[in-house]
Design an enzyme around this catalytic site. Structure first.
Site, mmCIF file in Angstrom:
data_model
loop_
_atom_site.group_PDB
_atom_site.id
_atom_site.type_symbol
_atom_site.label_atom_id
_atom_site.label_comp_id
_atom_site.label_asym_id
_atom_site.label_seq_id
_atom_site.Cartn_x
_atom_site.Cartn_y
_atom_site.Cartn_z
ATOM 1 N N CYS A 144 36.057 39.428 42.360
ATOM 2 C CA CYS A 144 37.052 40.526 42.284
ATOM 3 C C CYS A 144 37.423 40.843 41.164
ATOM 4 O O CYS A 144 36.821 40.391 39.794
ATOM 5 C CB CYS A 144 38.201 40.533 43.368
ATOM 6 S SG CYS A 144 39.291 38.936 43.069
ATOM 7 N N ASN A 161 40.376 37.157 40.661
ATOM 8 C CA ASN A 161 40.131 36.030 41.304
ATOM 9 C C ASN A 161 41.359 35.065 41.882
ATOM 10 O O ASN A 161 41.262 33.948 41.880
ATOM 11 C CB ASN A 161 39.238 35.166 40.375
ATOM 12 C CG ASN A 161 38.488 33.911 40.946
ATOM 13 O OD1 ASN A 161 38.284 32.816 40.381
ATOM 14 N ND2 ASN A 161 38.281 34.027 42.135
ATOM 15 N N CYS A 173 43.375 37.066 44.612
ATOM 16 C CA CYS A 173 43.663 37.625 45.956
ATOM 17 C C CYS A 173 42.385 37.731 46.548
ATOM 18 O O CYS A 173 42.116 36.758 47.743
ATOM 19 C CB CYS A 173 44.396 39.239 45.624
ATOM 20 S SG CYS A 173 45.725 38.865 44.791
ATOM 21 N N ARG A 174 41.764 38.675 46.404
ATOM 22 C CA ARG A 174 40.338 39.093 47.437
ATOM 23 C C ARG A 174 39.353 38.130 47.447
ATOM 24 O O ARG A 174 38.831 37.534 48.285
ATOM 25 C CB ARG A 174 39.902 40.551 46.922
ATOM 26 C CG ARG A 174 41.025 41.453 47.480
ATOM 27 C CD ARG A 174 40.595 42.954 46.801
ATOM 28 N NE ARG A 174 40.655 42.752 45.313
ATOM 29 C CZ ARG A 174 40.137 43.765 44.507
ATOM 30 N NH1 ARG A 174 39.488 44.871 45.030
ATOM 31 N NH2 ARG A 174 40.224 43.632 43.298
ATOM 32 N N SER A 175 38.775 37.640 46.164
ATOM 33 C CA SER A 175 37.494 36.872 46.131
ATOM 34 C C SER A 175 37.911 35.327 46.555
ATOM 35 O O SER A 175 37.029 34.920 47.243
ATOM 36 C CB SER A 175 36.962 36.818 44.680
ATOM 37 O OG SER A 175 37.899 36.323 43.775
ATOM 38 N N ASP A 228 42.647 46.347 47.019
ATOM 39 C CA ASP A 228 43.632 45.354 46.130
ATOM 40 C C ASP A 228 44.754 45.177 47.023
ATOM 41 O O ASP A 228 45.469 46.204 46.774
ATOM 42 C CB ASP A 228 43.558 45.891 44.492
ATOM 43 C CG ASP A 228 44.042 44.612 43.807
ATOM 44 O OD1 ASP A 228 44.712 43.805 44.266
ATOM 45 O OD2 ASP A 228 44.115 44.814 42.794
HETATM 46 P P1 4NP Z 1 42.345 40.367 42.874
HETATM 47 O O1 4NP Z 1 43.720 41.039 42.772
HETATM 48 O O2 4NP Z 1 41.283 41.384 41.941
HETATM 49 O O3 4NP Z 1 42.058 40.461 44.348
HETATM 50 O O4 4NP Z 1 42.393 38.961 42.408
HETATM 51 C C1 4NP Z 1 44.470 41.222 41.442
HETATM 52 C C2 4NP Z 1 45.083 40.242 40.971
HETATM 53 C C3 4NP Z 1 45.655 40.354 39.705
HETATM 54 C C4 4NP Z 1 45.533 41.600 39.089
HETATM 55 C C5 4NP Z 1 44.794 42.614 39.676
HETATM 56 C C6 4NP Z 1 44.151 42.620 40.880
HETATM 57 N N1 4NP Z 1 46.034 41.777 37.840
HETATM 58 O O5 4NP Z 1 46.050 43.064 37.430
HETATM 59 O O6 4NP Z 1 46.730 40.840 37.576
#
Ligand code: 4NP
Length: 156
Positions: free
Chosen positions: A10, A13, A15-17, A125
């Site tokens: 994602c 790294n 939240c989703r992955s 997200d």
């Molecule tokens: P992820 O979520 O891609 O599912 O881990 C996010 C976590 C942090 C950010 C964006 C998406 N960020 O912009 O910091």
């Protein structure tokens, strides 16, 4: 074929992955699939950090402790190490395609392409939303993990 190795990717790294990694670990164990499993982000802002505490709480509710996971950025050698690299949304799939070396062996795909009727879609997200968004992610990654694990098992 060598032992399969799956990398979920994602943006951050955190939240989703990590949730996709945890759900796929559960599913691989359930069906007895011998597979290496990791996750990574296309971005590096959260490298070295544990998953978001809302992701940790969601995973724990479903029986997975992801507190020891640490975020890292995708690197070029991942395209050799892994047989499957699975993006959580189209934006990260495009980033992976741009990064992929010509000699990479990994098959790139979108996670929801493995779910009937959800092809081409991304897992939303949940970072700027509330806890409920993380539960939705869990449900989606679990469905996709089941389908992907079955597909890989059938290919061996
Ligand atoms: P992820 O979520 O891609 O599912 O881990 C996010 C976590 C942090 C950010 C964006 C998406 N960020 O912009 O910091």
């Amino acid at each position: 074929m060598s032992k399969p190795a799956v990398l979920f990717v994602c943006l951050g790294n955190i939240c989703r992955s990590p949730l996709a990694e945890a759900a796929f670990r559960i599913e691989a164990e359930r069906i007895g699939l011998d597979v290496a499993i990791e996750s990574a982000g296309t971005g590096d802002w959260h490298a070295g950090e544990p998953p978001d505490r809302r992701a940790q709480a969601t995973a724990l509710r479903h029986g997975a402790d992801i507190g020891a996971y640490r975020a890292r950025q995708v690197r070029e050698k991942d395209f050799q190490r892994f047989t499957h690299i699975v993006a959580l949304d189209p934006r990260n799939l495009a980033a992976l395609q741009a990064l992929a070396p010509a000699e990479g062996r990994a098959e790139l795909s979108l996670l929801l392409d493995h779910v009937e009727g959800r092809q081409g879609l991304g897992v939303a997200d949940p970072y700027y939303g509330d806890e409920a968004g993380f539960e939705t992610v869990w449900i989606e990654v679990t469905r996709a993990a089941r389908a992907l694990a079955a597909r890989i098992a059938a290919s061996l």
